[in-house]
Design an enzyme around this catalytic site. Structure first.
Site, PDB file in Angstrom:
ATOM      1  N   ASP A   1       0.819  -1.217   0.000  1.00  0.00           N
ATOM      2  CA  ASP A   1       0.000   0.000   0.000  1.00  0.00           C
ATOM      3  C   ASP A   1       0.853   1.268   0.000  1.00  0.00           C
ATOM      4  O   ASP A   1       0.546   2.246  -0.691  1.00  0.00           O
ATOM      5  CB  ASP A   1      -1.015   0.001   1.157  1.00  0.00           C
ATOM      6  CG  ASP A   1      -0.361  -0.191   2.520  1.00  0.00           C
ATOM      7  OD1 ASP A   1       0.875  -0.119   2.612  1.00  0.00           O
ATOM      8  OD2 ASP A   1      -1.101  -0.431   3.498  1.00  0.00           O
TER       9      ASP A   1
ATOM     10  N   ARG B   1       3.166   5.909  -3.107  1.00  0.00           N
ATOM     11  CA  ARG B   1       4.261   6.682  -3.689  1.00  0.00           C
ATOM     12  C   ARG B   1       4.238   6.612  -5.214  1.00  0.00           C
ATOM     13  O   ARG B   1       4.577   7.591  -5.898  1.00  0.00           O
ATOM     14  CB  ARG B   1       5.604   6.173  -3.148  1.00  0.00           C
ATOM     15  CG  ARG B   1       5.818   6.498  -1.665  1.00  0.00           C
ATOM     16  CD  ARG B   1       7.182   6.076  -1.188  1.00  0.00           C
ATOM     17  NE  ARG B   1       7.303   4.629  -1.060  1.00  0.00           N
ATOM     18  CZ  ARG B   1       6.961   3.946   0.023  1.00  0.00           C
ATOM     19  NH1 ARG B   1       6.448   4.583   1.070  1.00  0.00           N
ATOM     20  NH2 ARG B   1       7.115   2.639   0.062  1.00  0.00           N
TER      21      ARG B   1
ATOM     22  N   HIS C   1      -1.567   2.285   9.876  1.00  0.00           N
ATOM     23  CA  HIS C   1      -1.080   1.939  11.213  1.00  0.00           C
ATOM     24  C   HIS C   1      -2.218   1.509  12.134  1.00  0.00           C
ATOM     25  O   HIS C   1      -2.021   0.677  13.025  1.00  0.00           O
ATOM     26  CB  HIS C   1      -0.327   3.122  11.817  1.00  0.00           C
ATOM     27  CG  HIS C   1       1.029   3.327  11.211  1.00  0.00           C
ATOM     28  ND1 HIS C   1       2.086   3.856  11.907  1.00  0.00           N
ATOM     29  CD2 HIS C   1       1.501   3.073   9.967  1.00  0.00           C
ATOM     30  CE1 HIS C   1       3.152   3.925  11.124  1.00  0.00           C
ATOM     31  NE2 HIS C   1       2.806   3.464   9.941  1.00  0.00           N
TER      32      HIS C   1
ATOM     33  N   ASP D   1      -2.846  -2.028  11.272  1.00  0.00           N
ATOM     34  CA  ASP D   1      -1.744  -2.838  11.810  1.00  0.00           C
ATOM     35  C   ASP D   1      -1.951  -3.115  13.293  1.00  0.00           C
ATOM     36  O   ASP D   1      -1.709  -4.230  13.774  1.00  0.00           O
ATOM     37  CB  ASP D   1      -0.410  -2.116  11.609  1.00  0.00           C
ATOM     38  CG  ASP D   1       0.036  -2.095  10.157  1.00  0.00           C
ATOM     39  OD1 ASP D   1      -0.482  -2.914   9.377  1.00  0.00           O
ATOM     40  OD2 ASP D   1       0.885  -1.258   9.809  1.00  0.00           O
TER      41      ASP D   1
END
Length: 401
Positions: A103, A108, A122, A125
């Site tokens: 991802d 980018r 996050h 996660d």
């Protein structure tokens, strides 16, 4: 609306516009295998695919595997999950790790990195840790083992906190040459694979000197988690010239976690963890994920605090959780009064779900049209994604006719 909360100050809004994530990974496995493999996958993905779709797809695989684990959950110490489920969980964790690496690369590649993407990545996660931990406990048939419970909670949750803690106070999220993310997760899906081949009961067999295999592995996890946490703390100490009081104050969250885990595990009058560890992990995970997200938000907004004068983001629901769990046990030993711990855990679970959803909605829906969270390019990518699905569905239906 009362449901939404303003977690971002005016100063924080301007800081978000200039936010750039600074992450470093020196992992051997990531450098020579995981990163090239993720590059290969990303190169095969359409340019219009939004990175957050990849994140949610990876998380969805874990959700499916977890649901299967709960459906086939052993009813006692003599029952084991089926071997095929171990293979399913192994694949789910393997897929999650590699898609999770994709991802960021897709973001980018498409120049669509955003603060929302970081929070979503996050946050997923953090919640994924809990799901994987529950899978491990069920597959190894250890729901009644306090050593396994504390090993999971302390070795997975606490180092993750200190990683974000280090990012907050040093400006860099740096993973070591050998770390719990890039090297640790492959060990987990490999252990699931071993369980599928030799059977889940393999882990409860003696290794040597009456030490069981799972006890040896969890002991290693304890050392690894402690080593990772110390590494993150040392990085902060080198940058921040704090007194001991300031250092301890900045770590009030993990300290309160350790105290609560110890109290619940060893001083519960009904030995709550022995029979309800899965419920406890579910309940705790929503509060913990919200806490991590607020800590990350303070990183993005470059504010020392959010809505308070404390070192960490103000999190009323977290304070309620810690106070209620510890006060209930203290009241039992001081006054002989105890509230039903199982019922209390269910109440806290539903409150935690509400609190987490409220936080997530406030950070997304309320700021949906703000460029710094969800710009037009990302909205366009989602529109193209659903348009492609619609066109493919129409073509398929036309071929059937």
């Amino acid at each position: 609306m009362v449901f939404f909360t303003n977690y971002i100050s005016k100063k924080g809004e301007s800081n978000i516009l200039n936010f750039k994530y600074n992450g470093q990974c020196d992992s051997i496995l990531y450098e020579y295998f995981l990163s090239p493999f993720a590059d290969y996958i990303v190169g095969s993905l359409p340019i219009w695919l939004a990175p957050n779709i990849i994140t949610l797809s990876a998380f969805g695989m874990l959700v499916i595997a977890l649901i299967l684990c709960l459906l086939f959950m052993p009813n006692g110490p003599d029952e084991l999950v089926p071997n095929w489920l171990c293979f399913v969980c192994s694949f789910a964790v393997f897929a999650y790790q590699n898609l999770d690496n994709c991802d960021g690369k897709q973001a980018r590649r498409t120049n669509s990195s955003s603060a929302l993407g970081m929070l979503l990545d996050h946050g997923s996660d953090c919640m994924a840790q809990s799901f994987i931990g529950i899978m491990m406990i069920l597959i190894m048939n250890l729901p009644h083992d306090k050593f396994a419970f504390l090993g999971f909670m302390m070795c997975a949750k606490v180092p993750f906190f200190f990683g974000v803690y280090s990012l907050k106070y040093t400006g860099v999220f740096k993973l070591a040459r050998i770390n719990g993310v890039d090297e640790g997760i492959p060990i987990i899906w490999t252990s699931f694979l071993i369980s599928g081949i030799f059977g889940p009961g393999w882990w409860t067999q003696d290794l040597l000197f009456n030490i069981k295999r799972y006890q040896f592995c969890i002991s290693i996890a304890y050392l690894a988690g402690f080593h990772a946490s110390i590494g993150f703390i040392n990085a902060v100490i080198k940058v921040q010239k704090w007194t001991y009081y300031q250092l301890i104050k900045s770590m009030q969250v993990p300290i309160s976690v350790a105290i609560t885990f110890i109290n619940t595990s060893f001083f519960s009058p009904i030995d709550f963890i022995k029979d309800h560890s899965i419920l406890y992990i579910f309940m705790f995970s929503f509060y913990w994920t919200k806490t991590i997200n607020l800590l990350q938000l303070s990183v993005i907004t470059k504010e020392v605090n959010i809505q308070s004068n404390y070192q960490e983001p103000d999190n009323f629901s977290w304070k309620i959780l810690i106070f209620v769990l510890n006060a209930n046990i203290i009241f039992y030993y001081v006054f002989g009064i105890i509230f039903d711990e199982v019922l209390l855990c269910w109440i806290l679970l539903f409150f935690g779900i509400y609190s987490y959803i409220q936080c997530a909605c406030s950070l997304t829906l309320k700021y949906l049209n703000k460029k710094y969270l969800f710009d037009d390019k990302i909205i366009l990518k989602y529109s193209l994604f659903f348009r492609k699905i619609s066109e493919s569905t129409s073509q398929f239906c036309g071929s059937l006719n």
